[in-house]
Design a protein around this motif. Sequence first.
Motif, PDB file in Angstrom:
ATOM      1  N   GLU A 114     -10.738  12.803  70.754  1.00 48.62           N
ATOM      2  CA  GLU A 114     -10.917  13.339  69.406  1.00 48.62           C
ATOM      3  C   GLU A 114     -10.743  14.854  69.480  1.00 48.62           C
ATOM      4  O   GLU A 114     -11.449  15.528  70.244  1.00 48.62           O
ATOM      5  CB  GLU A 114     -12.335  12.983  68.944  1.00 48.62           C
ATOM      6  N   LEU A 115      -9.811  15.389  68.712  1.00 47.44           N
ATOM      7  CA  LEU A 115      -9.526  16.825  68.778  1.00 47.44           C
ATOM      8  C   LEU A 115     -10.479  17.623  67.888  1.00 47.44           C
ATOM      9  O   LEU A 115     -10.906  17.162  66.836  1.00 47.44           O
ATOM     10  CB  LEU A 115      -8.072  17.084  68.358  1.00 47.44           C
ATOM     11  N   LYS A 116     -10.778  18.862  68.327  1.00 44.98           N
ATOM     12  CA  LYS A 116     -11.675  19.737  67.549  1.00 44.98           C
ATOM     13  C   LYS A 116     -11.071  20.091  66.199  1.00 44.98           C
ATOM     14  O   LYS A 116     -11.768  20.193  65.203  1.00 44.98           O
ATOM     15  CB  LYS A 116     -11.951  21.025  68.335  1.00 44.98           C
ATOM     16  N   ASN A 117      -9.756  20.318  66.187  1.00 50.32           N
ATOM     17  CA  ASN A 117      -9.056  20.623  64.935  1.00 50.32           C
ATOM     18  C   ASN A 117      -7.874  19.676  64.797  1.00 50.32           C
ATOM     19  O   ASN A 117      -7.351  19.191  65.789  1.00 50.32           O
ATOM     20  CB  ASN A 117      -8.497  22.060  64.940  1.00 50.32           C
ATOM     21  N   ASN A 118      -7.442  19.460  63.578  1.00 50.27           N
ATOM     22  CA  ASN A 118      -6.249  18.649  63.352  1.00 50.27           C
ATOM     23  C   ASN A 118      -5.016  19.378  63.864  1.00 50.27           C
ATOM     24  O   ASN A 118      -4.905  20.599  63.730  1.00 50.27           O
ATOM     25  CB  ASN A 118      -6.050  18.393  61.848  1.00 50.27           C
ATOM     26  N   ALA A 119      -4.091  18.625  64.440  1.00 53.96           N
ATOM     27  CA  ALA A 119      -2.797  19.200  64.835  1.00 53.96           C
ATOM     28  C   ALA A 119      -1.989  19.471  63.565  1.00 53.96           C
ATOM     29  O   ALA A 119      -2.141  18.769  62.558  1.00 53.96           O
ATOM     30  CB  ALA A 119      -2.058  18.218  65.724  1.00 53.96           C
ATOM     31  N   THR A 120      -1.139  20.495  63.621  1.00 52.94           N
ATOM     32  CA  THR A 120      -0.225  20.778  62.509  1.00 52.94           C
ATOM     33  C   THR A 120       1.072  20.030  62.787  1.00 52.94           C
ATOM     34  O   THR A 120       1.703  20.252  63.824  1.00 52.94           O
ATOM     35  CB  THR A 120       0.054  22.301  62.425  1.00 52.94           C
ATOM     36  N   LEU A 121       1.444  19.123  61.905  1.00 52.88           N
ATOM     37  CA  LEU A 121       2.659  18.341  62.115  1.00 52.88           C
ATOM     38  C   LEU A 121       3.872  19.164  61.670  1.00 52.88           C
ATOM     39  O   LEU A 121       3.880  19.753  60.596  1.00 52.88           O
ATOM     40  CB  LEU A 121       2.594  17.015  61.349  1.00 52.88           C
TER      41      LEU A 121
END
Length: 214
Positions: free
Chosen positions: A77-84
């Motif tokens: 689970e990532l701390k922040n969302n990835a930017t697609l």
Amino acid sequence: MASLQFQDKHSCGGVLIREDFVLTAAHCEDEQTMTAVLGAHNIKKKEKSQQRIEVAKRHPHPKFKKDGHQYDIMLLELKNNATLNTYVKIIGLPKSDEDLPARVKCEVAGWGRTGQTKPISNVLKETTESIQFSRECDHIWKEYFVSSRMICTTFDKKKGGVCQGDSGGPLICKGELQGLTAFTSLCNCNDPKYPHVFTQVKSFLSWIKEVMKK
């Protein structure tokens, strides 16, 4: 593709399956702070395309044991969302009912070793491996191979295939994520007598969806 790193050093591969989740192998777990590097080609450089996101929580499969090969799958689970964008995309999960026939060619990729005695690669490498008959893998890997939860492949010695450092990286067949690199021969990852083994993603779809829902 994700490079999973501890203290800026590559350890395993992984794949982004939602903006906030990376799928990898459970044996990649470590107590140190883990960072997922997305959008990378050369992991030794600070490329503009790269996104470095700390892993907030690890979800290894509850049945995975550290000294075993079964249930070798983990969600990060990532701390922040990835930017697609052009460099960072999500790969879809496979359809649960589809069987892979033998001899189908699949892509593998990673920053792992390019041979047993060679160091890990700075640049992302890609090659193809072919689905092997399960009975061959049963015969060679004995109790380590469970056909209902694993896939195994044959590969060309010259072209090479997955090796140490590629764990958790994808096996992509017909454009779908079918496997995660699990294990090879410890003595020589490049020995075609020992098929490469992958965790079969479709066997774990309900678990993956359950963890991500929470």
